[in-house]
Design an enzyme around this catalytic site. Structure first.
Site, mmCIF file in Angstrom:
data_model
loop_
_atom_site.group_PDB
_atom_site.id
_atom_site.type_symbol
_atom_site.label_atom_id
_atom_site.label_comp_id
_atom_site.label_asym_id
_atom_site.label_seq_id
_atom_site.Cartn_x
_atom_site.Cartn_y
_atom_site.Cartn_z
ATOM 1 N N CYS A 1 0.821 -1.208 0.000
ATOM 2 C CA CYS A 1 0.000 0.000 0.000
ATOM 3 C C CYS A 1 0.861 1.266 0.000
ATOM 4 C CB CYS A 1 -0.941 -0.006 1.207
ATOM 5 S SG CYS A 1 -1.783 -1.582 1.391
ATOM 6 N N ASP B 1 -5.902 -12.222 -0.766
ATOM 7 C CA ASP B 1 -6.462 -11.961 -2.098
ATOM 8 C C ASP B 1 -6.785 -13.228 -2.874
ATOM 9 O OD1 ASP B 1 -6.040 -9.339 -1.466
ATOM 10 O OD2 ASP B 1 -4.634 -8.910 -3.091
ATOM 11 N N ASN C 1 -4.835 -9.602 6.224
ATOM 12 C CA ASN C 1 -4.115 -9.738 7.498
ATOM 13 C C ASN C 1 -4.923 -10.539 8.508
ATOM 14 O OD1 ASN C 1 -1.444 -8.133 7.909
ATOM 15 N ND2 ASN C 1 -2.672 -6.927 6.495
HETATM 16 P P1 FAD Z 1 0.141 -10.400 -1.541
HETATM 17 O O1 FAD Z 1 0.435 -9.239 -0.693
HETATM 18 O O2 FAD Z 1 0.015 -10.212 -3.002
HETATM 19 O O3 FAD Z 1 1.275 -11.491 -1.284
HETATM 20 C C1 FAD Z 1 1.274 -12.698 -1.985
HETATM 21 C C2 FAD Z 1 2.706 -13.156 -2.108
HETATM 22 O O4 FAD Z 1 2.694 -14.515 -2.520
HETATM 23 C C3 FAD Z 1 3.496 -12.410 -3.164
HETATM 24 O O5 FAD Z 1 4.620 -11.768 -2.603
HETATM 25 C C4 FAD Z 1 3.912 -13.481 -4.159
HETATM 26 O O6 FAD Z 1 5.242 -13.309 -4.639
HETATM 27 C C5 FAD Z 1 3.826 -14.749 -3.325
HETATM 28 N N1 FAD Z 1 3.579 -15.961 -4.116
HETATM 29 C C6 FAD Z 1 2.612 -16.160 -5.028
HETATM 30 N N2 FAD Z 1 2.683 -17.407 -5.531
HETATM 31 C C7 FAD Z 1 3.735 -18.010 -4.923
HETATM 32 C C8 FAD Z 1 4.326 -19.301 -5.016
HETATM 33 N N3 FAD Z 1 3.846 -20.237 -5.846
HETATM 34 N N4 FAD Z 1 5.398 -19.579 -4.236
HETATM 35 C C9 FAD Z 1 5.892 -18.642 -3.388
HETATM 36 N N5 FAD Z 1 5.375 -17.409 -3.273
HETATM 37 C C10 FAD Z 1 4.318 -17.108 -4.022
HETATM 38 N N6 FAD Z 1 -5.210 -2.615 0.222
HETATM 39 C C11 FAD Z 1 -5.787 -1.802 1.145
HETATM 40 O O7 FAD Z 1 -6.602 -2.288 1.935
HETATM 41 N N7 FAD Z 1 -5.467 -0.475 1.225
HETATM 42 C C12 FAD Z 1 -4.560 0.106 0.384
HETATM 43 O O8 FAD Z 1 -4.263 1.307 0.496
HETATM 44 C C13 FAD Z 1 -3.951 -0.700 -0.590
HETATM 45 N N8 FAD Z 1 -3.070 -0.171 -1.464
HETATM 46 C C14 FAD Z 1 -2.437 -0.992 -2.348
HETATM 47 C C15 FAD Z 1 -1.509 -0.429 -3.219
HETATM 48 C C16 FAD Z 1 -0.847 -1.225 -4.132
HETATM 49 C C17 FAD Z 1 0.154 -0.616 -5.055
HETATM 50 C C18 FAD Z 1 -1.126 -2.628 -4.174
HETATM 51 C C19 FAD Z 1 -0.414 -3.508 -5.156
HETATM 52 C C20 FAD Z 1 -2.069 -3.187 -3.340
HETATM 53 C C21 FAD Z 1 -2.735 -2.368 -2.416
HETATM 54 N N9 FAD Z 1 -3.700 -2.906 -1.550
HETATM 55 C C22 FAD Z 1 -4.305 -2.088 -0.638
HETATM 56 C C23 FAD Z 1 -4.077 -4.326 -1.611
HETATM 57 C C24 FAD Z 1 -3.318 -5.131 -0.579
HETATM 58 O O9 FAD Z 1 -1.956 -4.840 -0.674
HETATM 59 C C25 FAD Z 1 -3.576 -6.605 -0.795
HETATM 60 O O10 FAD Z 1 -4.948 -6.846 -0.598
HETATM 61 C C26 FAD Z 1 -2.781 -7.478 0.148
HETATM 62 O O11 FAD Z 1 -1.403 -7.284 -0.015
HETATM 63 C C27 FAD Z 1 -3.099 -8.957 -0.082
HETATM 64 O O12 FAD Z 1 -2.258 -9.725 0.701
HETATM 65 P P2 FAD Z 1 -1.936 -11.228 0.308
HETATM 66 O O13 FAD Z 1 -1.035 -11.752 1.365
HETATM 67 O O14 FAD Z 1 -3.177 -11.948 0.012
HETATM 68 O O15 FAD Z 1 -1.192 -11.132 -1.096
#
Ligand code: FAD
Length: 554
Positions: free
Chosen positions: A45, A288, A310
């Site tokens: 974010c 996500d 989270n």
């Molecule tokens: P992610 O944070 O995407 O992490 C998933 C990780 O899994 C990645 O690092 C990836 O490399 C790893 N991965 C995937 N497949 C594999 C595999 N096969 N083996 C090993 N590793 C793997 N949300 C808000 O609520 N407020 C905000 O202001 C906001 N701003 C954002 C701004 C940006 C630029 C972005 C990109 C997102 C933003 N979001 C925001 C959304 C928020 O960041 C996501 O909802 C959150 O990060 C999701 O977390 P996650 O752990 O599900 O996935």
């Protein structure tokens, strides 16, 4: 509980929350986090603000490091390592070290998938050109930074005016680029309803960001060196661009899960139960990549935001490590974004989304200062609430303004979380001092307006729905002279009682003021004098936008 090894795939929001909670709940199990990228727990974010130059040091984006997690939590974290395959029968994952190419089979008792989502990249020529970017990871951020630093582009086209697109529009504007934002739907920030998004669009234009809505990306044109020079739109327009950012949404990274035969829900994310367990009880999915039960519709949905990721991680980590946890939250989809000095917040369903979901909704609009008008510095806020006609239950809320959006959208989110009604909203005991709000806060006013509409105290319609009623504009003659809707007759509110004789008892009237408040007073005067009347919601400020008058702030 005898869990000897928890493996977490993905080391950012959901994954690291899962791993650290698992450790706090179980000191004795082995925990491994596998992360494909080079970093864990980075602040996605914050990425646009690093590019903008506001978060100067890149390391500030790293919430924690591999070394810190190893030292404090005794978690084996492997970066630049990818899980390639899940063998559910053997309870192993195939893990590849991306630096050495070495492959190992790693056993698990519990597997937590936190693989997140990826930016959608349309299948067209030149999308992989060196000046076409998406923004999701530290690596993406570095690539954009490098390009900005080395090539010093002067123009950018951002495709997609969602949260990331608009944050990046501001960031690239701050870096001195001429920015154009292209959005396929007819307004920026598609999750907002159009009439609320108007202020954000205005703010972008005020800062010389060009906004093109109602048309999408059709193609990219590159020079001989393979660098994109132009973006072609569906309406045939061709925009010169030295940098292109694609921010047209995200797709859940369900590849591993799909291949392993786990159930994928209709939303395209992994189906989970109330403890984040997938169709295989030893495999969890969070963030996500996972579906949620939406707190308003009760249906499965994707809410790809940091808060839910989270919390789901925390829950899954606890359940995997201890066999117990409280049930999953039902997120309502609460988000806030700042675009230059305008902030937009939303929670629950917008009006269109609510109708599509089958709700019979009504809406209430209020507009006014974010704190008492007599205290210096009040900034205008616009609030729209969406509620169920039959039950009065709040279904969603949208707010735009310069100050005080965040706390109010969180209040609406809280009402939604508890399944509250417009009566609950009107009844909330909120903190007040003149520099923070009003004794009757705009949120209360939204509740009052909705109550008046629902109980029939004042019938109210959007201007587009006046249906032949004669419009009486009750603003002052000066305001009326500055602009009014076609055919409206001006009777200023303070003259209305004296001019009742001019109105016919057999006719229906619609009263209009600037934002709806004086219209309500006028409607009360008229209806209690036997005149059929409706108030026009949001007043002239909203009607003007409906008539497609060039945008101007109320
Ligand atoms: P992610 O944070 O995407 O992490 C998933 C990780 O899994 C990645 O690092 C990836 O490399 C790893 N991965 C995937 N497949 C594999 C595999 N096969 N083996 C090993 N590793 C793997 N949300 C808000 O609520 N407020 C905000 O202001 C906001 N701003 C954002 C701004 C940006 C630029 C972005 C990109 C997102 C933003 N979001 C925001 C959304 C928020 O960041 C996501 O909802 C959150 O990060 C999701 O977390 P996650 O752990 O599900 O996935």
């Amino acid at each position: 509980m005898g869990v000897s090894h928890i493996v977490v795939v993905g080391g950012v929001a959901g994954g690291m929350s899962a791993a650290t909670r698992a450790r706090r709940m179980n000191e004795h199990t082995r925990i491994t986090v596998i992360e494909r990228g080079g970093y864990i727990s980075f602040a996605n974010c914050g990425l646009p603000y690093h590019i903008a130059g506001r978060i100067v040091r890149e390391d500030k984006l790293l919430v924690t490091t591999v070394e810190q997690v190893r030292a404090r939590f005794a978690i084996d974290v492997r970066v630049q390592t990818e899980v390639m395959r899940i063998d559910r029968a053997g309870k192993t994952v195939e893990v590849r070290d991306l630096k050495s190419g070495q492959v190992e089979m790693m056993g698990y008792d519990k597997l937590i998938l936190a693989t997140g989502a990826s930016a959608i990249v349309p299948g067209m020529e030149h999308v992989r050109a060196e000046n076409v970017f998406t923004l999701r990871s530290m690596e993406d951020t570095r690539a954009i930074q490098k390009y900005l630093g080395e090539k010093k582009p002067k123009s950018a086209v951002i495709v997609g005016a969602g949260f990331i697109g608009l944050e990046m529009a501001e960031a690239l504007h701050d870096r001195g680029l001429a920015v154009t934002v292209v959005e396929k739907v007819d307004h920026v920030l598609p999750p907002l309803d159009r009439e609320v998004a108007v202020d954000v669009e205005h703010e972008l234009r005020l800062h010389h960001v060009e906004v093109i809505t109602g048309t999408g990306l059709a193609g990219l044109v590159a020079d001989e060196a393979g660098r994109v020079t132009h973006v072609v739109l569906e309406d045939q327009r061709k925009l010169a661009a030295e940098l292109v950012l694609l921010s047209i949404g995200v797709r859940a990274n369900v590849g591993l899960a799909k291949e392993a035969g786990l159930t994928i829900g209709a939303s395209g994310a992994i189906a989970v139960d109330g403890y984040q367990r997938t169709s295989d009880a030893d495999i969890y999915a969070v963030g996500d990549v996972a579906e949620v039960t939406h707190g308003v519709t009760g249906r499965n949905a994707r809410v790809p935001l940091a808060g839910p990721a989270n919390k789901q991680g925390r829950l899954a980590g606890e359940h995997a490590a201890s066999g117990e946890a409280r049930g999953a939250d039902k997120p309502v989809g609460t988000a806030v974004v700042q675009v230059f000095s305008e902030t937009a917040g939303l929670t629950g369903l917008g009006e269109d989304a609510a109708r599509k979901a089958g709700f019979d909704v009504d809406t209430a609009y209020v507009s006014g200062g974010h704190h008492a008008g007599y205290y210096p510095g009040a900034e205008r806020l616009r609030i729209k609430i969406i509620y169920d006609r039959a039950t009065g239950k709040l279904v969603g809320g949208q707010i735009v303004g310069k100050q005080g959006v965040d706390k109010r959208i969180d209040v609406l989110a809280t009402v939604l979380h508890f399944g509250g009604t417009i009566d609950d909203l009107a009844a909330l005991d909120l903190a007040y001092a003149p520099q923070f709000g009003s004794a009757k806060d705009l949120l209360h006013m939204a509740g009052f307006v909705a109550q008046n509409q629902r109980s029939g105290v004042t019938a109210a319609v959007r201007y587009r729905d006046v249906n032949g009623a004669s419009v009486i504009d009750v603003r002052t003659t000066e305001e009326f002279a500055r602009g009014s809707v076609p055919g409206a007759r001006n009777i200023p509110l303070d003259d209305l009682r004296g001019r009742l004789g001019e109105l016919e008892r057999t006719r229906e009237y619609a009263v209009m003021c600037q934002v709806g408040l004086r219209g309500h007073v006028a409607a009360r005067i008229l209806s209690q004098n036997g005149i059929m009347v409706k108030n026009i919601k949001g007043g002239y400020a909203l009607a003007k936008e409906e008539m497609d008058v060039p945008m101007e702030k109320a």
